[in-house]
Design an enzyme around this catalytic site. Structure first.
Site, mmCIF file in Angstrom:
data_model
loop_
_atom_site.group_PDB
_atom_site.id
_atom_site.type_symbol
_atom_site.label_atom_id
_atom_site.label_comp_id
_atom_site.label_asym_id
_atom_site.label_seq_id
_atom_site.Cartn_x
_atom_site.Cartn_y
_atom_site.Cartn_z
ATOM 1 C CE LYS A 88 -1.683 1.630 3.986
ATOM 2 N NZ LYS A 88 -1.440 3.070 4.236
ATOM 3 C CG ASN A 89 2.309 2.686 3.502
ATOM 4 O OD1 ASN A 89 1.138 2.971 3.221
ATOM 5 N ND2 ASN A 89 2.711 2.468 4.743
ATOM 6 N NE ARG B 229 -2.717 12.757 7.549
ATOM 7 C CZ ARG B 229 -1.506 12.942 7.026
ATOM 8 N NH1 ARG B 229 -0.889 11.925 6.482
ATOM 9 N NH2 ARG B 229 -0.955 14.132 6.987
ATOM 10 C CB CYS C 277 -5.168 10.272 10.637
ATOM 11 S SG CYS C 277 -3.615 9.638 11.248
ATOM 12 N NE ARG D 256 0.343 10.863 9.830
ATOM 13 C CZ ARG D 256 -0.130 9.751 9.266
ATOM 14 N NH1 ARG D 256 -1.254 9.231 9.712
ATOM 15 N NH2 ARG D 256 0.476 9.196 8.243
ATOM 16 N N PRO D 257 1.042 16.761 10.629
ATOM 17 C CG PRO D 257 2.925 17.454 11.781
ATOM 18 C CD PRO D 257 1.795 16.486 11.853
ATOM 19 C CB ILE D 258 1.626 18.577 5.307
ATOM 20 C CG1 ILE D 258 0.750 19.841 5.312
ATOM 21 C CG2 ILE D 258 0.772 17.331 5.397
ATOM 22 C CD1 ILE D 258 -0.108 19.988 4.068
ATOM 23 C CG ASP D 259 6.017 20.906 9.461
ATOM 24 O OD1 ASP D 259 5.363 19.857 9.615
ATOM 25 O OD2 ASP D 259 7.136 21.058 9.960
ATOM 26 C CG ASP E 297 3.241 1.617 9.405
ATOM 27 O OD1 ASP E 297 3.460 1.792 8.189
ATOM 28 O OD2 ASP E 297 2.934 2.536 10.178
ATOM 29 C CB ILE F 275 7.108 7.237 14.261
ATOM 30 C CG1 ILE F 275 8.367 6.403 14.103
ATOM 31 C CG2 ILE F 275 6.712 7.957 12.968
ATOM 32 C CD1 ILE F 275 9.587 7.167 13.604
ATOM 33 N NE ARG G 197 -6.764 4.223 5.390
ATOM 34 C CZ ARG G 197 -5.751 4.658 6.179
ATOM 35 N NH1 ARG G 197 -5.867 4.624 7.482
ATOM 36 N NH2 ARG G 197 -4.637 5.096 5.635
#
Ligand code: EPZ
Length: 416
Positions: free
Chosen positions: A22-23, A92, A116, A121-124, A305, A327, A397
């Site tokens: 998936k990832n 997301r 989530c 879940r920052p995206i900076d 994970d 993490i 998912r």
């Protein structure tokens, strides 16, 4: 199918073919936008997150269709650069489309991806990397409006080896003039798979798997076929399931090296494990022992994970295992559900102390997130009696059909 029902206590035995990752396929689906033509993805897993990405591609004007076990994507008819809120909310990690859309069209618009189940879940770092390449990103009322009429390659140093930020920066850099050098890049195997896909369509990317990745932008691209790498976390899940229930499993379509920290922990707990040539063999007899201290870390460290999944496998072990989740802020939401099954786990901030108990009991539980849900599958197999898992959409998912795969190993497990 609203729940999964497991009658635990059975030993497991058999072979499982592990699905595509998936990832890996999610960033690759975003990367298809870089080539205005057709690509074929072999071994693409049928997951709700993949379906969400297909919906985004179709919204953007691309075509995507399944042909047997292959996904055919053609982005030559791409006509839009915006991702609507409902599709962003679906997944997301859709923010991974940002770099690719900017590279292809010079414009992009999407809503800010929310947090989530794992916490904010920052995206900076994603946005900082794109700005360094010359993108103009503005946030207006929860929507990100981005323009990048001309991006220029340069050195970008990430403050932490973020997987998503690394992937977004690579995709944007493919549309930038000249050389980009990513420093302190994430080293996950999924990024190597993304690099392999990008090179297959004609992009120039090298160094994935190391902390320094170089991209020469604006290459001429062409059609290609790519086989998605095996899903190492799904592989870890089935190893943990057999470790928990007892028995023997052979995994096919798995890279032994990608799972070395997980197999090391399972070996420490008493499993017999061998592998190579795309296969892993695990044997679990008798009560497991402690796995010592398990500290999650960016690859090649122990994968965050797999934390919940390994925890579930050790609930009936002899002794204590200490988990340290470094993490994500909130990655112990599955613990309350495991408590309902008789687990002895105590949490203090990012530390979870798991003390083995002689028995687990089936219960009504709910998946809290993707890997927390997978942990309930593992615990249910080791529990006496019936476990009913609700909110299985979280599990769908990332797992094509865990009921099919675990039933093939002899588990008494059904969708209901
Ligand atoms: C990817 O998420 C995976 N998702 C996650 O898998 C995985 O847990 C994670 O990498 C770590 O391996 C996909 O690949 C789709 P990060 P990502 O950016 O990219 C912080 C699963 O179960 N951060 O490496 O979001 C962030 O909050 C999922 O399959 C920032 O602060 O992970 C986190 O604490 C769950 N700013 C840490 O970095 C940023 O701009 C690592 O996140 C980006 C991240």
């Amino acid at each position: 199918m609203s729940q999964i029902t497991i009658r635990g206590g059975r030993k497991l035995e058999g072979t499982v073919q592990v699905q595509g990752a998936k990832n890996s396929v999610l960033p690759i689906l975003a990367a298809t936008i870089l080539h205005p033509g057709q690509v074929v993805l072999r071994g693409c897993p049928r997951l709700s997150d993949v379906e969400a990405s297909i919906q985004i591609l179709r919204h953007l004007g691309c075509t995507a269709r399944w042909e047997g076990g292959e996904l055919l994507v053609d982005t030559s008819t791409m006509s839009r650069w915006d991702i609507p809120d409902n599709l962003m909310r679906e997944m997301r990690s859709s923010v991974i489309f940002l770099g690719a859309i900017l590279a292809r069209l010079g414009w992009a618009e999407m809503s800010y991806p929310g947090g989530c189940e794992l916490g904010p879940r920052p995206i900076d770092m994603h946005l900082s990397a794109l700005r360094k390449l010359g993108a103009d990103l503005r946030e207006e009322g929860g929507r990100l409006r981005c323009t990048a009429q001309h991006m220029t390659g340069r050195e970008i140093a990430l403050s932490i080896p973020s997987v998503g930020a690394t992937e977004n920066a690579i995709l944007a850099a493919c549309g930038a003039e000249g050389e980009t050098v990513l420093v302190n890049a994430a080293r996950e195997p999924e990024i190597r798979d993304l690099q392999e896909f990008l090179c297959a369509i004609g992009c120039k990317v090298r160094g994935a798997g190391s902390s320094t990745i170089c991209i020469s932008g604006r290459q001429k691209t062409h059609d290609a076929v790519h086989t998605v790498m095996p899903d190492r976390i799904v592989g870890a899940t089935y190893l943990a399931a057999v470790a928990a229930a007892g028995g023997v499993v052979e995994l096919k379509n798995v890279n032994y090296r990608h799972l070395s920290t997980v197999t090391a922990a399972l070996h420490e707990a008493g499993c017999k494990i061998s592998g190579g040539d795309g296969r892993i063999l695990l044997k679990a007899e008798g009560r497991l022992g402690s796995a010592g201290t398990v500290r999650t870390a960016p690859y090649p460290g122990f994968p965050t994970d797999a934390q919940a999944i390994l925890m579930a496998a050790l609930l009936k072990s002899q002794g204590t295992t200490v988990f340290v989740e470094t993490i994500f802020e909130n990655r112990y939401r599955h613990v309350d559900e495991l408590h309902r099954m008789g687990a002895d786990i105590s949490i203090a901030d990012r530390v979870a102390i798991v003390t083995g108990v002689p028995r687990l009991y089936g219960a009504e539980v709910r998946a809290t997130d993707l890997r927390g849900g997978a942990a309930l599958l593992v615990a249910g197999l080791a529990a006496e009696g019936v476990t009913r898992i609700g909110d299985v959409h979280h599990i769908q998912r990332g797992y094509e059909d865990p009921v099919r795969d675990l039933a093939a190993l002899g588990a008494d497990i059904v969708w209901e």
